[in-house]
Enzyme design. Structure first.
Site, PDB file in Angstrom:
ATOM      1  N   GLY A  12      -4.380  -3.008   2.366  1.00  0.00           N
ATOM      2  CA  GLY A  12      -3.810  -4.311   2.620  1.00  0.00           C
ATOM      3  C   GLY A  12      -4.624  -5.281   1.844  1.00  0.00           C
ATOM      4  N   ASP A  38      -2.802  -1.851  -1.989  1.00  0.00           N
ATOM      5  CA  ASP A  38      -1.856  -2.451  -1.387  1.00  0.00           C
ATOM      6  C   ASP A  38      -0.648  -2.001  -1.656  1.00  0.00           C
ATOM      7  OD1 ASP A  38      -2.001  -5.392   0.557  1.00  0.00           O
ATOM      8  OD2 ASP A  38       0.025  -4.674  -0.214  1.00  0.00           O
ATOM      9  N   ILE A  39       0.429  -2.009  -0.849  1.00  0.00           N
ATOM     10  CA  ILE A  39       1.878  -1.583  -1.372  1.00  0.00           C
ATOM     11  C   ILE A  39       2.573  -2.498  -2.387  1.00  0.00           C
ATOM     12  CG2 ILE A  39       3.174  -2.625   0.576  1.00  0.00           C
ATOM     13  CD1 ILE A  39       4.765   0.068   0.764  1.00  0.00           C
ATOM     14  N   TYR A 147       4.336  -4.349  17.671  1.00  0.00           N
ATOM     15  CA  TYR A 147       3.114  -4.580  16.885  1.00  0.00           C
ATOM     16  C   TYR A 147       1.780  -4.047  18.193  1.00  0.00           C
ATOM     17  CZ  TYR A 147      -0.812  -7.016  14.843  1.00  0.00           C
ATOM     18  OH  TYR A 147      -2.119  -7.572  14.175  1.00  0.00           O
ATOM     19  N   ILE A 177      -5.677 -15.735  12.505  1.00  0.00           N
ATOM     20  CA  ILE A 177      -6.593 -16.055  11.671  1.00  0.00           C
ATOM     21  C   ILE A 177      -6.283 -17.086  10.688  1.00  0.00           C
ATOM     22  CG2 ILE A 177      -8.257 -15.073   9.951  1.00  0.00           C
ATOM     23  CD1 ILE A 177      -8.733 -13.805  12.533  1.00  0.00           C
TER      24      ILE A 177
HETATM   25  N1  SER Z   1      -2.018 -12.608  13.785  1.00  0.00           N
HETATM   26  C1  SER Z   1      -1.208 -11.678  14.409  1.00  0.00           C
HETATM   27  C2  SER Z   1       0.139 -11.912  14.771  1.00  0.00           C
HETATM   28  O1  SER Z   1       0.356 -13.107  14.903  1.00  0.00           O
HETATM   29  C3  SER Z   1      -1.957 -11.440  15.708  1.00  0.00           C
HETATM   30  O2  SER Z   1      -2.956 -10.328  15.425  1.00  0.00           O
HETATM   31  O3  SER Z   1       0.880 -11.090  14.580  1.00  0.00           O
END
Ligand code: SER
Length: 324
Positions: A12, A38-39, A147, A177
């Site tokens: 990634g 990375d892909i 997820y 982030i």
């Molecule tokens: N930033 C991520 C998301 O919104 C949370 O791990 O999927």
């Protein structure tokens, strides 16, 4: 570089965290010791990246094992993943990339001598039944996104490899982030990055979450610090491994907009919540990170004010130079 430099693989590596971790570890250990994979190709100018780069689909077990073996990899930062919003559009792809990819990395690491592994988890591991304020380290993990399901399974897999094979696997439950180098892709917290670009570019932003959706967030320098600090910790002293709660700040879109207005007074935001609102509503507002603080000395440097000032400063300079 000395003989003792680690031989690192970042999966990634073209992503939001990967591009910046690649630069940091390249400076620290020598770019030749950090293999980027990375892909999709690196978005940055390839000439600006001195590390070797390979196209890698992490669901391809043979390729993963071959790469780890051929390059003598002893440390893997496994960042390749399908995030929350993209995952809801293609749940099976999210399952394959996040679960099969993680299994492939753990297996390759186990066979490689072994190699140490960093695998991020996420606040998405929590769900609507989890306490939403100062979410504890040990709590209900019943996410409602694919997820989140893959992140919980990833945490459990990592812990299984620690217990069953003695593999050194570590990771944090990252909040959203925020950064200014490579945009995030397919997450629910992505608004908190896009809002800065639009504030600087146009002074207006249409937000896909409600103005009062409070979520945990973190600035990239703290994210990178958490990765390197956790990897530097004495493994034998860790009681947790790949599921550390970490926190830096929590805010709503309205609070972030107000902070941005301190720098760009005319900034306006319109709220048009979409399917990502339900995802945000299932996640915590704030996180108790005392286990990370106690076990490896976690401490963030940036709060909302410091992060916002830095983001606006960097993006405004970029705009003034005609690069935004
Ligand atoms: N930033 C991520 C998301 O919104 C949370 O791990 O999927």
């Amino acid at each position: 570089m000395s003989q003792s430099s680690p031989r690192i693989l970042i999966t990634g590596a073209s992503g939001q965290i990967g591009t910046e971790l690649l630069k940091l570890l390249g400076l620290r250990y020598g770019p030749e010791n950090v293999l980027a994979a990375d892909i999709q190709p690196l978005l940055q100018d390839p000439n600006a990246v001195e590390s070797p780069f390979e196209i890698l689909d992490v669901t391809d077990a043979g390729r993963v094992e071959d790469l780890v073996r051929r390059r003598g990899v002893d440390t893997v930062y496994h960042l390749a993943a399908v995030l929350s919003a993209s995952g809801e559009k293609d749940p099976l792809k999210a399952w394959n990339v996040n679960i099969q990819g993680t299994v492939n990395i753990l297996e390759a690491a186990r066979k490689a001598g072994p190699a140490r592994v960093f695998i991020p988890s996420s606040i998405a591991a929590f769900g609507p039944e989890t306490p939403r304020l100062r979410t504890p380290q040990e709590t209900v993990l019943r996410p409602t996104t694919i997820y989140g399901v893959t992140k919980v399974a990833g945490e459990l897999l990592a812990e299984y490899y620690v217990g069953r094979f003695g593999l050194d696997v570590r990771g944090c439950r990252f909040p959203g982030i925020i950064s200014h180098e490579t945009p995030p892709g397919g997450g629910t917290t992505d608004y908190a990055v896009a809002i800065f670009y639009e504030a600087v570019r146009t002074g207006r932003y249409v937000c896909f979450l409600r103005e009062d959706s409070r979520l945990p967030m973190m600035y990239m320098p703290d994210c990178l610090k958490s990765i390197t600090d956790l990897m530097a910790a004495d493994f034998s002293r860790l009681r947790h491994h790949a599921d550390f709660n970490i926190a830096a700040m929590s805010f709503t879109p309205a609070e972030l907009a107000a902070e941005i207005r301190k720098h760009i007074p005319g900034f306006t935001v319109e709220y048009k919540p979409d399917f990502r609102q339900a995802i945000a509503d299932s996640w915590p507002e704030s996180i108790d990170d005392s286990a990370a603080r106690e076990e490896w000395g976690w401490r963030p440097d940036y709060d909302l004010g410091a992060m916002t000032a830095d983001m606006i400063g960097v993006l405004s300079r970029r705009r003034a130079e005609g690069r935004l």
